[in-house]
Structure formats: structure tokens, C-alpha cells
Write an enzyme that holds these catalytic residues in place. Sequence first.
Site, PDB file in Angstrom:
ATOM      1  N   HIS A 153       0.825  -1.215   0.000  1.00 48.42           N
ATOM      2  CA  HIS A 153       0.000   0.000   0.000  1.00 48.42           C
ATOM      3  C   HIS A 153       0.863   1.271   0.000  1.00 48.42           C
ATOM      4  O   HIS A 153       0.471   2.290  -0.572  1.00 48.42           O
ATOM      5  CB  HIS A 153      -0.959   0.008   1.189  1.00 48.42           C
ATOM      6  CG  HIS A 153      -1.867  -1.191   1.206  1.00 48.42           C
ATOM      7  ND1 HIS A 153      -2.564  -1.580   2.318  1.00 48.42           N
ATOM      8  CD2 HIS A 153      -2.184  -2.092   0.233  1.00 48.42           C
ATOM      9  CE1 HIS A 153      -3.261  -2.676   2.037  1.00 48.42           C
ATOM     10  NE2 HIS A 153      -3.041  -3.004   0.778  1.00 48.42           N
ATOM     11  N   HIS A 164      -9.654  -1.540  -4.390  1.00 47.96           N
ATOM     12  CA  HIS A 164      -8.510  -1.961  -3.580  1.00 47.96           C
ATOM     13  C   HIS A 164      -7.623  -2.932  -4.349  1.00 47.96           C
ATOM     14  O   HIS A 164      -6.391  -2.880  -4.244  1.00 47.96           O
ATOM     15  CB  HIS A 164      -8.933  -2.566  -2.237  1.00 47.96           C
ATOM     16  CG  HIS A 164      -7.731  -2.832  -1.392  1.00 47.96           C
ATOM     17  ND1 HIS A 164      -7.089  -1.827  -0.690  1.00 47.96           N
ATOM     18  CD2 HIS A 164      -6.971  -3.941  -1.234  1.00 47.96           C
ATOM     19  CE1 HIS A 164      -6.004  -2.326  -0.118  1.00 47.96           C
ATOM     20  NE2 HIS A 164      -5.916  -3.617  -0.433  1.00 47.96           N
ATOM     21  N   ASP A 203      -3.676  -2.570  -5.004  1.00 49.24           N
ATOM     22  CA  ASP A 203      -2.667  -3.614  -4.804  1.00 49.24           C
ATOM     23  C   ASP A 203      -1.855  -3.834  -6.080  1.00 49.24           C
ATOM     24  O   ASP A 203      -0.637  -4.036  -6.024  1.00 49.24           O
ATOM     25  CB  ASP A 203      -3.340  -4.939  -4.406  1.00 49.24           C
ATOM     26  CG  ASP A 203      -3.748  -4.970  -2.938  1.00 49.24           C
ATOM     27  OD1 ASP A 203      -3.221  -4.172  -2.144  1.00 49.24           O
ATOM     28  OD2 ASP A 203      -4.606  -5.811  -2.601  1.00 49.24           O
ATOM     29  N   HIS A 229      -1.999 -10.409  -5.150  1.00 47.81           N
ATOM     30  CA  HIS A 229      -0.560 -10.164  -5.084  1.00 47.81           C
ATOM     31  C   HIS A 229       0.253 -11.221  -5.819  1.00 47.81           C
ATOM     32  O   HIS A 229       1.180 -10.919  -6.549  1.00 47.81           O
ATOM     33  CB  HIS A 229      -0.090 -10.147  -3.631  1.00 47.81           C
ATOM     34  CG  HIS A 229      -0.672  -9.028  -2.857  1.00 47.81           C
ATOM     35  ND1 HIS A 229      -0.562  -7.728  -3.259  1.00 47.81           N
ATOM     36  CD2 HIS A 229      -1.377  -9.003  -1.709  1.00 47.81           C
ATOM     37  CE1 HIS A 229      -1.172  -6.963  -2.384  1.00 47.81           C
ATOM     38  NE2 HIS A 229      -1.676  -7.703  -1.447  1.00 47.81           N
TER      39      HIS A 229
HETATM   40 ZN    ZN Z   1      -4.067  -4.543  -0.244  1.00 49.68          ZN
END
Ligand code: ZN
Length: 314
Positions: free
Chosen positions: A86, A244, A248, A271
Amino acid sequence: MSNRFIGARQTTIARDIEVHGTGVHSGAPVSVILHPAAADTGLRFIVTKRGRITAEIPAKVCNVKNLTLCTVIGNDEGVTVSTVEHLLAALRGLHIDNCVIEIDSKEVPIMDGSSKPFVDAIDEVGVRELAAPRRFLKVLKTVRVEEGDCWGELGPHSSGLHLDVEIDFPSPIIGRQRMAFEMSPGVFRNEVAHARTFGFMSDVERLWKAGLALGANLTNTVAIGDDRIMNREGLRDPQEFVRHKMLDAVGDLGLAGHPIIGAYRSLRGGHRLNSLVLQKLLEDTTAWAIVQAPRVREPRTLPFEPAVVAAAGE
Ligand SMILES: [Zn+2]
């Protein structure tokens, strides 16, 4: 800060920035100091213990050690920094090329679960342009990674970074959401930075038993129950989840070492997938090149056509 820093020159932050918070996995207090850095420093972590530097870890995908719950980078001596995504998203999202991130713990503070506190802190001091021309990682060929029903691909794009992210969760609270943007500091700040991390209540107990997510609570995570959001304030916007995931992706792709000129698209990604796509791209040295903006006497000479200055091989 204005958007005029989407430009041909490298940038750094104008002054030191100190941020205090809590590690979402350790639950421990953490201090981070962002320092301005010279051209070609890139984004790098300096880990300290009782005031002494114990490790220096460039924020690059080759230093990624773990991607299970968050992005962990580290060195060969076993020093790691967790939950870097972040903060890196805020720096890359605001087009900051160079910054030394001093941290006295093993984990970047979670803050409110979004990039907004970092963006606000950076906006408070502002961004400084450096004399050196900005260097980009330009995608020349499409690479794709598929894992089960998830996939991600990074391909060529005319300029800047285009992100197209789609999520599809069995939970009716989230469902299927898709969003696409040409990323710029303005778009990042207004459309992406505020979106908080999220998790399912059903996972929390399992994580706590494993000694993880000890600092996770309703002030830093959107918690999803069987049929409702547990946070009293609800969502910050109806598409907070996909926003969000986009945040990421900005952070994960930020580990390229340079801003990317390319188009990234993912379905049911995260991720792990983001990093695998970036790793696959970097492994194929014919799939990318480092390009730089031509040297300019005055700032704000956009638009420019980046010239190829070096073949792949960094
Ligand atoms: Zn995140």
C-alpha cells in the site's frame, strides 16, 4: 500537488515524512520515515534496529520472498519487510521515482487499510522534480499467467500504465466487479487510494491461530460477514473492493523498479498473480526495454515519445 509531475523528469518527495502506525500482522507499533532520494536511487527500504541500519532492500520483484497474505520483500540474510504494497502503491501512484523508506520494524504500518494516509502525507510535503530524465520499463510483448480460473496479462500500451482489474467472489457482498483506468496521480488519488483492504470474518480466526492478522480490526480492514459488512460505517464506495485490488496491482507492479509503460489486465487476481506476471515479463528480456524521456531544458514539455536507450538486461 498537481498532476504536472506526470513528466519527463524523475521525482522525489520534497522533505522527510514521518508516519506512525501498527503492523497488521504483528500488531506492533511501527515508525516509517520517507526520505527524499537522488535520481536513480529508485524506491528502497532501509531497515533499522535501535538506530542502526541492519539491511537495505530495493523494492524490486527479485527481492520478493513471500506473497501469501501480503507482499514481503527481503535480503539473503533473512531480513524482511512485510505489507509493502500500500505504501509502494502510494509512491508509484503519485509518480515518485526515488525514495528511501526507513523502517524500524518488519512490517509497514497498515494505517486505515488503504493508501490514503500515505498519499495525504506525501501531498502535505509535495513532490520535487529532479534534473535526470525519467526511466520507464516499456512492455514490448504480451505475457500471460493463468492459474486455475485466475489470469493476468501485461502487454504493450501507447503511454503510461493502463489497469483493467476484474474480481469475482462467491460472496454476494462482493460478487463480480470490473474497473479500468489510465493511471495518473490524479486518478490514483481520486479513484483508488482510499479503497481499504478487506477480509472475510470466516478467515480471521484461522489467521489469528496462525499468529497472523493480530493487528487487523475494523479500523483498518473491511470485514465481510455471511450477509453483511461488519464495519459500522459500511463501504467508502460501492466498488471499494475492486478499487482496492487495483491499488494492490499498482503496488505490486511498482516492484518493476521503474514506472511501467504497459497495459495490465487481471481476472480474480491478487498479489501472487500480479507478481508472477511481472516476474514472467522480466524473465523474457525480449519482452521489455528500459526507455527514457529525452533530456529537457524546461519541465512540462509533454507529450514526449520515449526513446529506447538500453535493451533489457537490468
Ligand atoms: Zn491490499
